[in-house]
Write an enzyme that holds these catalytic residues in place. Structure first.
Site, PDB file in Angstrom:
ATOM      1  N   GLY A  87       0.863  -1.224  -0.054  1.00 55.74           N
ATOM      2  CA  GLY A  87      -0.124  -0.200   0.084  1.00 55.74           C
ATOM      3  C   GLY A  87       0.809   1.269  -0.072  1.00 55.74           C
ATOM      4  O   GLY A  87       0.242   2.316  -0.468  1.00 55.74           O
ATOM      5  N   ARG A 146      -4.963   0.454  -6.960  1.00 57.11           N
ATOM      6  CA  ARG A 146      -3.767   1.188  -6.320  1.00 57.11           C
ATOM      7  C   ARG A 146      -3.257   2.327  -7.478  1.00 57.11           C
ATOM      8  O   ARG A 146      -2.678   3.201  -6.959  1.00 57.11           O
ATOM      9  CB  ARG A 146      -2.727   0.032  -6.262  1.00 57.11           C
ATOM     10  CG  ARG A 146      -2.954  -0.846  -5.545  1.00 57.11           C
ATOM     11  CD  ARG A 146      -1.629  -1.758  -5.065  1.00 57.11           C
ATOM     12  NE  ARG A 146      -2.033  -2.817  -4.475  1.00 57.11           N
ATOM     13  CZ  ARG A 146      -2.365  -3.137  -3.062  1.00 57.11           C
ATOM     14  NH1 ARG A 146      -2.132  -2.212  -2.268  1.00 57.11           N
ATOM     15  NH2 ARG A 146      -2.567  -4.612  -2.568  1.00 57.11           N
ATOM     16  N   ASP A 177      -5.207   2.126  10.754  1.00 57.85           N
ATOM     17  CA  ASP A 177      -6.546   1.777  10.968  1.00 57.85           C
ATOM     18  C   ASP A 177      -6.583   1.424  12.259  1.00 57.85           C
ATOM     19  O   ASP A 177      -6.634   2.114  13.132  1.00 57.85           O
ATOM     20  CB  ASP A 177      -7.037   0.766   9.783  1.00 57.85           C
ATOM     21  CG  ASP A 177      -8.293   0.253   9.827  1.00 57.85           C
ATOM     22  OD1 ASP A 177      -9.189   1.077  10.213  1.00 57.85           O
ATOM     23  OD2 ASP A 177      -8.516  -0.867   9.537  1.00 57.85           O
TER      24      ASP A 177
HETATM   25  P1  5GP Z   1      -4.448  -1.804  10.483  1.00 56.61           P
HETATM   26  O1  5GP Z   1      -3.375  -3.077  10.899  1.00 56.61           O
HETATM   27  O2  5GP Z   1      -4.011  -0.618  10.947  1.00 56.61           O
HETATM   28  O3  5GP Z   1      -5.631  -2.404  11.116  1.00 56.61           O
HETATM   29  O4  5GP Z   1      -4.497  -1.794   8.943  1.00 56.61           O
HETATM   30  C1  5GP Z   1      -3.521  -1.426   8.226  1.00 56.61           C
HETATM   31  C2  5GP Z   1      -3.564  -1.737   6.794  1.00 56.61           C
HETATM   32  O5  5GP Z   1      -4.961  -2.191   6.536  1.00 56.61           O
HETATM   33  C3  5GP Z   1      -3.381  -0.849   5.792  1.00 56.61           C
HETATM   34  O6  5GP Z   1      -1.957  -1.048   5.571  1.00 56.61           O
HETATM   35  C4  5GP Z   1      -4.085  -1.170   4.689  1.00 56.61           C
HETATM   36  O7  5GP Z   1      -3.301  -2.001   3.775  1.00 56.61           O
HETATM   37  C5  5GP Z   1      -5.256  -1.810   5.233  1.00 56.61           C
HETATM   38  N1  5GP Z   1      -6.369  -0.744   5.384  1.00 56.61           N
HETATM   39  C6  5GP Z   1      -6.737  -0.327   6.575  1.00 56.61           C
HETATM   40  N2  5GP Z   1      -7.992   0.499   5.951  1.00 56.61           N
HETATM   41  C7  5GP Z   1      -7.955   0.724   4.625  1.00 56.61           C
HETATM   42  C8  5GP Z   1      -8.799   1.217   3.902  1.00 56.61           C
HETATM   43  O8  5GP Z   1      -9.585   2.048   4.079  1.00 56.61           O
HETATM   44  N3  5GP Z   1      -8.571   1.021   2.225  1.00 56.61           N
HETATM   45  C9  5GP Z   1      -7.551   0.340   2.238  1.00 56.61           C
HETATM   46  N4  5GP Z   1      -7.356   0.079   0.588  1.00 56.61           N
HETATM   47  N5  5GP Z   1      -6.798  -0.296   2.948  1.00 56.61           N
HETATM   48  C10 5GP Z   1      -6.918  -0.271   4.202  1.00 56.61           C
END
Ligand code: 5GP
Length: 173
Positions: free
Chosen positions: A41, A161, A99
């Site tokens: 990402g 992407r 997130d």
């Molecule tokens: P976390 O571990 O903080 O829950 O999530 C991080 C990863 O989840 C990010 O690097 C991303 O790949 C994915 N992610 C979280 N929210 C989103 C979103 O709104 N859109 C997309 N495309 N990926 C997300």
């Protein structure tokens, strides 16, 4: 599947990335950075960011994933290791979006084991209200509400992407 209007346009993104790079260049003046983008990402954000940073740096990548469809699995997979140890280095993790914080919490702990000189995080987007793990973000591009976004490196099912802007993504029934 519906891609909404840009939440952040190309121009807004360029401006904010320039500001972040300026701040980072200032904070690390006289030092050398090891920039660690989290793939996939963060690839687009990181490539814009490093081009605008004005201190010497090297780049190494970690390939992480925790999402299945539009929900986090809660389990972080790291698909490769750094080429060289982060020991004694000023490390800047570059992430597309924070997130729940599970990924950054995991990666931070993993890198801390290597005893870097310093370890900071630069996240392009911050979905603060979803946080379940406490992580300190040193640099943030934009805060966003609890919506699923795509573009500028971020995907749905590995697609979108390549959109040059950030848009809200909605699945149609
Ligand atoms: P976390 O571990 O903080 O829950 O999530 C991080 C990863 O989840 C990010 O690097 C991303 O790949 C994915 N992610 C979280 N929210 C989103 C979103 O709104 N859109 C997309 N495309 N990926 C997300």
């Amino acid at each position: 599947m519906v891609i909404g209007k840009p939440l952040f346009t190309v121009e807004q993104i360029q401006k904010r990335v320039g500001e972040l790079a300026g701040q980072i260049s200032h904070d690390y003046e006289g030092r050398e950075l090891l920039v660690v983008p989290l793939l996939k990402g963060a690839f687009m954000f990181a490539s814009d960011l490093v081009r605008a940073i004005r201190v010497p740096l090297t780049i190494d990548f970690l390939n992480t994933s925790s999402y299945s469809d539009t929900e986090t699995t809660g389990e972080v997979k790291v698909h490769c290791e750094l080429r060289d140890s982060a020991k004694g280095k000023d490390v800047l993790i570059v992430e597309d979006i924070a997130d729940t914080g599970i990924t950054l919490d995991f990666v931070t702990k993993k890198l801390q084991e290597q005893e870097p000189r310093s370890l900071k995080i630069c996240a392009f987007l911050d979905k603060k209200e979803r946080r379940t793990r406490e992580v300190h973000l040193d640099y943030v591009g934009f805060e966003i509400p609890n919506v699923y976004v795509v573009g500028y490196g971020l995907d749905y099912d590995d697609k979108f992407r390549n959109l040059p802007y950030i848009a809200i993504f909605k699945k149609t029934a």
